[in-house]
Write a protein that holds these residues in place. Structure first.
Motif, short mmCIF file in Angstrom:
data_model
loop_
_atom_site.label_atom_id
_atom_site.label_comp_id
_atom_site.label_asym_id
_atom_site.label_seq_id
_atom_site.Cartn_x
_atom_site.Cartn_y
_atom_site.Cartn_z
N LEU A 481 0.95 -0.99 -0.19
CA LEU A 481 0.04 0.07 -0.15
C LEU A 481 1.16 1.38 0.17
CD1 LEU A 481 -2.92 -1.59 2.40
CD2 LEU A 481 -2.86 -1.04 0.33
N ILE A 482 1.99 1.65 1.07
CA ILE A 482 2.87 1.99 0.63
C ILE A 482 3.28 2.74 -0.47
CG2 ILE A 482 5.07 2.96 1.60
CD1 ILE A 482 4.34 1.36 4.27
N ARG A 483 4.02 1.58 -1.02
CA ARG A 483 4.84 1.64 -2.21
C ARG A 483 3.83 2.53 -3.57
NH1 ARG A 483 9.40 -0.56 -3.58
NH2 ARG A 483 8.07 -0.89 -5.79
N ARG A 491 7.23 9.44 3.09
CA ARG A 491 7.36 9.90 3.52
C ARG A 491 7.99 7.99 4.76
NH1 ARG A 491 1.62 10.43 5.39
NH2 ARG A 491 2.89 9.61 8.20
N TRP A 492 7.67 6.93 3.75
CA TRP A 492 8.65 5.62 4.52
C TRP A 492 9.38 5.80 4.58
CZ3 TRP A 492 9.01 0.65 1.43
CH2 TRP A 492 9.51 -0.31 2.25
N THR A 493 10.56 6.23 3.38
CA THR A 493 11.81 5.86 3.50
C THR A 493 12.64 7.14 4.51
OG1 THR A 493 11.80 6.52 0.73
CG2 THR A 493 14.18 7.18 1.71
N GLN A 494 11.77 8.60 4.80
CA GLN A 494 12.53 9.29 5.67
C GLN A 494 12.40 8.39 6.88
OE1 GLN A 494 10.02 12.43 4.87
NE2 GLN A 494 11.75 13.72 3.14
N PHE A 499 14.77 6.53 11.53
CA PHE A 499 15.03 5.23 12.30
C PHE A 499 16.41 3.97 12.30
CE2 PHE A 499 14.86 0.81 13.44
CZ PHE A 499 13.79 0.70 14.72
N LEU A 500 16.95 4.05 11.21
CA LEU A 500 18.36 3.54 11.52
C LEU A 500 19.32 4.39 12.23
CD1 LEU A 500 18.37 1.33 7.83
CD2 LEU A 500 17.58 0.74 10.41
N GLU A 537 17.17 9.68 -6.06
CA GLU A 537 15.88 8.26 -5.86
C GLU A 537 16.48 7.12 -5.16
OE1 GLU A 537 15.09 7.29 -9.84
OE2 GLU A 537 13.78 9.07 -10.16
N SER A 538 18.10 6.91 -5.07
CA SER A 538 18.65 5.90 -4.80
C SER A 538 18.29 5.46 -3.50
CB SER A 538 19.83 5.63 -4.80
OG SER A 538 21.09 6.62 -4.82
N ARG A 539 17.91 6.86 -2.80
CA ARG A 539 18.30 6.62 -1.21
C ARG A 539 16.60 6.26 -0.69
NH1 ARG A 539 17.99 13.62 -0.63
NH2 ARG A 539 19.42 14.42 -1.49
N ALA A 540 15.94 5.69 -1.65
CA ALA A 540 14.29 4.89 -1.38
C ALA A 540 14.81 3.16 -1.37
CB ALA A 540 13.67 5.21 -2.58
N TRP A 541 16.41 2.88 -2.25
CA TRP A 541 16.81 1.67 -2.64
C TRP A 541 17.48 1.90 -0.79
CZ3 TRP A 541 19.47 3.14 -7.89
CH2 TRP A 541 18.13 3.77 -8.16
N PHE A 542 17.91 1.90 0.08
CA PHE A 542 18.68 1.83 0.47
C PHE A 542 18.38 2.23 2.28
CE2 PHE A 542 21.50 2.44 -3.07
CZ PHE A 542 21.76 1.07 -3.21
N ALA A 543 17.35 4.01 1.87
CA ALA A 543 17.18 4.43 3.79
C ALA A 543 17.93 5.12 3.78
CB ALA A 543 16.02 3.43 4.20
N GLN A 544 19.30 5.60 3.09
CA GLN A 544 20.41 6.30 3.57
C GLN A 544 20.42 7.25 2.72
OE1 GLN A 544 24.05 3.76 2.11
NE2 GLN A 544 23.45 2.53 3.83
#
Length: 656
Positions: A481-483, A491-494, A499-500, A537-544
């Motif tokens: 649903l988020i995707r 928001r999920w990525t941020q 969190f990490l 865009e890769s921020r979402a791929w790694f949550a970094q």
């Protein structure tokens, strides 16, 4: 004789290189600053010309030169009470404040220093070791590996006289912790106040360690009350070594103000829990002393880093393991680097997941109790800072635990690291325990968080994670649903990125509870993947996130590995990576980690190629860099080839 032009040019170039590598770390004195000086024994060679000089001993004549310099330059020696009053807002410190401290309770303080303090009208702090003063007259004091006559130290009568004068603050130097105890099975002696003692029966656990330290502080304060009529207000750490745990225990014992040997200017606005001091000895020049007083000391900030796998050192044959360690130490000592990132976990199959650890802990197998020994030897014999290289989540605890789950598979993705889900409270507790045990049983200067600290854009899809997203972050209760919504994905990525970061900060706090503080506060570095730098865009791929990492950690270690990323033109790729990283993050917050192995065919990257990469990124403005892995057993990369572009001790026209 005139110096040849080419020699002068080389000298100028060498000077420029020196200045470029040694960035200044000072801003001069600020309001509320106080320079704290640490002295030890004083000898009068005019009266006793054959007296033995121990380390940090200075002569009476040198001390007089110091006192004269203070007076001539207009510096103002202050008392501990003045520092505390300034901290509490009662009375500001005078400009150019200096605090004089004298460690160990030598008789010379009463015979030589105290008369000079009265003559110059200077206050001072004297730190005493209670057990040494309690040795009966005529007997010997155990002083490190030596024995000194009891007469070499002050008496309680002398201390009472000076205490009553109001000129001398008597501080605790512990009751009986001024020695090195065995801190690992290899017999390394480490400061007793910050070391969990090792015996053939095993290690002191945290509770026994705390009980031992608290009892020493209690005994020290009891003797002060008995002899002086009041307890000490300050603790001076033996060898300058302390931890967050000992700071709290000292405060609980009535000594919230403590002194270490971290060379830095103190400011009353920073609090007085752990005040730094400049250690001086007979070789300390008057010029350097002036720089200390003025707050103009220099500290090289450029980092050169070697990334070492303990799996290369480990061997089931103790003799071969010792040989491996000697080869590593010899190489690092000769290399001229500043820092070693040292693996603290076992990863024999090279999959990046901890299968065991190299230090005692409560939750995982111990492959060998090796990290503490290697880190301590690197610090003391090679003179480098050691960062413990640790996973964030990639601990294989076997079945029965929840690991990070991929939405597409409904289970952990075998193409990614096997990682404990940090959304599970029990997993977080276990990892926190592991980091706390690292700090309790080993000695290190910083933490490098492994590159397992990521979530893909399909992770974590486990039940605990989904509940966390929905209940704490207000997101839909399903990754699918988020995707479906870009705004929700952002928001999920941020949230995952934050969190990490917060989780690693908690782990750093756990590691720091018992960690020896002998140089500075715990430094942290965290790996970031190169695509995060090159492609937003890769921020979402790694949550970094590069900027968020720069705010959260002392160093962001960019994995600058062109072959691993499939770059067609390695140098062009490195230049772009450096340009993009430096456009977003200051150079002093960045570390570039180059690859010394081409993992496509597991072949070594030629040393000349690695050296060329170093030149490329340095010319692009990257100041701090290193490489992974260091195969010291096979001399790869070749230190001689890299020296010009890598060693901090290399100089044009000179041998390091």
């Amino acid at each position: 004789m005139e110096v040849p032009v080419n020699t002068r040019l080389l000298a100028l170039l060498a000077l420029c290189l020196t200045l470029a590598l040694a960035a200044p770390a000072f801003a001069g004195r600020q309001p509320g600053d106080v320079a704290v000086i640490s002295y030890h024994d004083i000898v009068d060679l005019d009266r006793t010309p054959n007296q033995k000089l121990y380390p940090q001993t200075i002569t009476r004549n040198m001390l007089i030169q110091h006192f004269n310099l203070i007076a001539e330059l207009g510096y103002r020696p202050v008392s501990l009470q003045q520092v505390l009053d300034a901290r509490d807002g009662k009375q500001p410190l005078p400009d150019r404040a200096v605090l004089l401290t004298f460690d160990d309770g030598y008789r010379s303080f009463y015979d030589i220093v105290y008369p000079l303090l009265k003559l110059y009208n200077y206050p001072a702090v004297a730190a005493i070791v209670g057990s040494w003063l309690d040795v009966p007259p005529g007997q010997q004091v155990l002083y490190g590996n030596d024995r000194l006559p009891r007469s070499h130290f002050m008496t309680w009568d002398q201390l009472r006289e000076m205490d009553a004068s109001g000129r001398v603050e008597i501080a605790s130097h512990t009751y009986a912790l001024h020695y090195g105890l065995v801190g690992n099975p290899f017999g390394n002696q480490q400061p007793a106040a910050v070391t969990s003692a090792w015996t053939p029966q095993g290690y002191e656990d945290a509770a026994a360690y705390r009980a031992r330290i608290r009892e020493d502080f209690r005994r020290s304060q009891e003797r002060m009350r008995q002899e002086l009529g009041h307890p000490a207000r300050a603790m001076v750490w033996p060898y300058g070594a302390y931890s967050e745990a000992t700071l709290q225990m000292a405060a609980d014992a009535g000594m919230p103000t403590t002194f270490n040997l971290i060379s830095r200017m103190d400011n009353i606005d920073d609090g007085t829990r752990a005040m730094g001091r400049y250690l001086v000895d007979q070789e300390t020049s008057l010029q350097y002393l002036q720089e200390i007083f003025a707050g103009r000391t220099w500290d090289r900030t450029t980092k050169r880093i070697v990334h070492v796998d303990l799996d290369y050192v480990y061997d089931p044959d103790p003799a071969q393991q010792a040989h491996n360690l000697d080869r590593l130490l010899d190489r690092i000592k000769a290399y001229g680097v500043s820092t070693v990132y040292l693996q603290a976990f076992a990863d024999a199959d090279g999959n990046g997941v901890a299968e065991a650890l190299y230090f005692p802990n409560r939750h995982m197998p111990v492959k060998a109790d090796l990290f503490n020994r290697v880190a301590w030897q690197l610090k003391k014999r090679a003179g480098v800072q050691v960062y413990a290289w640790m996973p964030v989540m990639a601990f294989n605890l076997g079945p029965g635990y929840q690991y990070v789950s991929d939405l597409r598979l409904g289970k952990p993705n075998p193409q990614n690291y096997r990682r404990l889900s940090p959304y599970v409270a029990e997993n977080r507790r276990i990892i926190d325990d592991i980091y706390e045990d690292l700090g309790l049983y080993t000695k290190f200067d910083g933490l490098l968080f492994h590159d397992d600290g990521f979530f893909s854009d399909y992770e974590d899809a486990g039940t605990a994670a989904l509940a966390w997203y929905h209940q704490k972050w207000g997101l839909p209760p399903g990754v699918s649903l988020i995707r479906q919504d870009k705004a929700l994905m952002a928001r999920w990525t941020q949230h995952k990125t934050r969190f990490l970061i917060d989780f690693t900060k908690q782990l750093a706090q756990a590691a720091d509870r018992y960690r020896l503080h002998d140089e500075r506060t715990l430094r942290t570095a965290r790996n970031v993947y190169a695509p995060v730098v090159l492609d937003p865009e890769s921020r979402a791929w790694f949550a970094q996130d590069l900027e968020a990492f720069a705010d959260a950690y002392d160093y962001t270690a960019v994995m600058a590995m062109p072959y691993m990323e499939g770059a067609n033109d390695d140098e062009l790729w490195l230049r772009r990576l450096a340009r993009d990283a430096l456009a977003r993050v200051p150079s002093d917050k960045l570390v570039f980690e180059l690859q010394a192995t081409d993992w496509r065919d597991k072949s070594p990257v030629p040393s000349a190629t690695l050296g060329r990469w170093m030149q490329v990124i340095r010319e692009a403005g990257v100041r701090n860099y290193g490489y992974y892995p260091d195969d010291f057993l096979n001399n790869h990369p070749d230190a001689g080839v890299l020296r010009r572009n890598f060693s901090l001790t290399a100089r044009l026209g000179a041998r390091p």
